[in-house]
Design an enzyme around this catalytic site. Structure first.
Site, mmCIF file in Angstrom:
data_model
loop_
_atom_site.group_PDB
_atom_site.id
_atom_site.type_symbol
_atom_site.label_atom_id
_atom_site.label_comp_id
_atom_site.label_asym_id
_atom_site.label_seq_id
_atom_site.Cartn_x
_atom_site.Cartn_y
_atom_site.Cartn_z
ATOM 1 C CG HIS A 165 -1.742 -1.077 1.542
ATOM 2 N ND1 HIS A 165 -1.310 -2.217 2.166
ATOM 3 C CD2 HIS A 165 -3.058 -1.251 1.294
ATOM 4 C CE1 HIS A 165 -2.318 -3.052 2.300
ATOM 5 N NE2 HIS A 165 -3.393 -2.499 1.773
ATOM 6 C CG ASP A 209 1.833 -1.033 3.356
ATOM 7 O OD1 ASP A 209 1.106 -0.715 4.309
ATOM 8 O OD2 ASP A 209 1.513 -1.880 2.487
#
Ligand code: XUL
Ligand code: CO
Length: 439
Positions: free
Chosen positions: A103, A106
């Site tokens: 993501h 992340d």
């Protein structure tokens, strides 16, 4: 090879075969071994999930972090993000996987404004690009985290607040740019907050129209930047929302069809999401595959005794075998892969546990691949299934399916015939056959 965060693993995990007792060796996954015309690596296309494996800290709703990772130590957020990415690529190389998934949030920290957040992401995308080039590890898919920030508490694409929907759209635009820049082979949409908590404040029809508009804009933008990756939607029935709109494969297919999006998407099926929806993993795979829409897999497992998304590593050979039968049955996942959307337990506190977990998952799928290929080669199931439907190959069955006959003609035919014969489904015999292959 990078060598800083996992000093106890000095070389890539070797394949040693099933007699090996070395817990840090593959027993079945031999990446160059050919199975039915492809290597194991080409079939399985394993991927590591950045959020669990690199970002996970063992905390849960009842307890503080239990993992103390060296790469989480730098105090400065961007330095921490870079250390985490160094650890990531060292892990990918030592494990011997070709792909990873992330993501946006992340890999890069949020800043104090959206503009600063975008700049942070750009810095980390450049960093990732360099590490990808140095190691040869590739991006299976990127995605936007549209569920963590509290602004998305009432939905992102389906928020009742147009400004919030616009923010989500801007975030997806930037995540698409990042995924394209890194050569991502797919892009995933998982609508963790796209659902409702109570019907008392919710207009379902309007929210679904918003979601469709959002996805259409993503399709248009994808074309405009020449991003060739496959768009994927990942169904899940609930958690964090009480009711998520993309609740399972069938509901998601219906949504895509209703809003004219079918040609632009495939499904990313996650095992534990299937079981949360009251289905088996293989049911979800089979429904997606039957529609020609199975694009990729989030490989994990749930716990039948627990009603939430436990995201455990897949170790159940029955389940992985059933999955590989569907995947081989459609001649592979194309640009998709097997992404371990799975996390080690809170009590598995050491970095080496990350290796044990992934080795187990990779071996469970490699072994399943071998088993499924033998079942297919021996035609034990396919010949039974072909025979089971054999009455449609000619006679009344072929006439019905050709569309050239209707209820009145059929009634005339039935009146001339004796009653149809009972035909056993032989379920237990087939279960025994499957068991005989699981060695
Ligand atoms: C959550 C989940 C996500 C998606 C990507 O259950 O599976 O991590 O895979 O957003
Ligand atoms: Co997932």
């Amino acid at each position: 090879m990078l060598n800083r965060f996992f000093p106890s693993i000095q070389k890539p995990i070797p394949f040693e075969g099933k007699q090996s007792k070395n817990p840090l060796a593959f027993k079945y996954y031999d990446r160059e071994q050919r199975v039915g015309g492809r290597t194991m690596a080409e079939h399985l296309r394993f991927s590591v999930a950045y959020w669990h494996t690199l970002k996970g800290d063992g905390s849960d709703m009842f307890g503080d972090p239990s993992f103390f990772r060296e790469w989480h130590k730098p105090a400065d957020p961007l330095e921490r993000a870079k250390a985490t990415m160094d650890a990531a690529f060292e892990f990918f190389q030592k494990l011997g996987v070709d792909y990873y998934c992330f993501h946006d949030r992340d890999i890069a920290p949020e800043g104090s404004t959206f503009a600063e957040t975008c700049r942070n992401l750009d810095v980390m995308v450049a960093y990732a690009k360099k590490l990808q080039q140095e190691t040869g590890v590739r991006l299976l898919w990127g995605t936007a985290n549209l569920f963590g920030n509290p602004i998305y508490a009432q939905g992102a694409a389906t928020s009742p607040n147009a400004h919030v929907m616009a923010l989500a759209a801007a975030q997806v635009k930037h995540a698409l740019d990042a995924t394209r820049e890194l050569g991502g082979e797919n892009y995933v949409f998982w609508g963790g907050r796209e659902g409702y908590e109570t019907l008392l404040n919710t207009d379902i029809k309007r929210e679904q129209q918003q979601m469709a508009r959002f996805l259409h804009m993503a399709v248009e933008y994808k074309k405009s930047i020449g991003f060739a990756g496959q768009f994927l939607i990942e169904p899940k029935p609930k958690e964090p929302t009480k009711h998520q709109y993309d609740s399972d494969a069938a509901a998601t297919l219906n949504f895509l069809r209703e809003f004219g999006l079918l040609d632009h998407f495939k499904l990313n099926i996650e095992a534990n999401h299937g079981t949360l929806a009251g289905h088996s993993f293989e049911h979800e795979l089979a429904v997606a595959s039957a529609a020609g829409m199975l694009g990729s897999v989030d490989a994990n497992r749930g716990d039948l005794l627990l009603g939430w998304d436990t995201d455990q590593f897949p170790t159940d050979l029955y389940s992985t075998t059933m999955a590989m039968l569907v995947i081989l049955g459609q001649n592979g996942l194309g640009t998709g892969g097997l992404n371990f959307d799975a996390k080690v337990r809170r009590s598995s506190t050491d970095p080496v546990d990350l290796f044990h977990a992934h080795i187990g998952g990779m071996d469970a799928f490699a072994r399943a691949l071998l088993i499924a290929q033998r079942i297919i080669d021996d035609k034990v199931l396919s010949s039974f299934v072909a025979e089971r439907y054999g009455s449609f190959n000619g006679g009344i069955g072929a006439r019905i399916m050709s569309g050239k006959t209707g209820l009145a003609d059929i009634e005339q035919w039935v009146l001339t015939q004796p009653a149809p014969l009972l035909q056993s489904g032989r379920q237990e015999m087939l279960e025994n056959i499957l068991n005989s292959y699981l060695q």
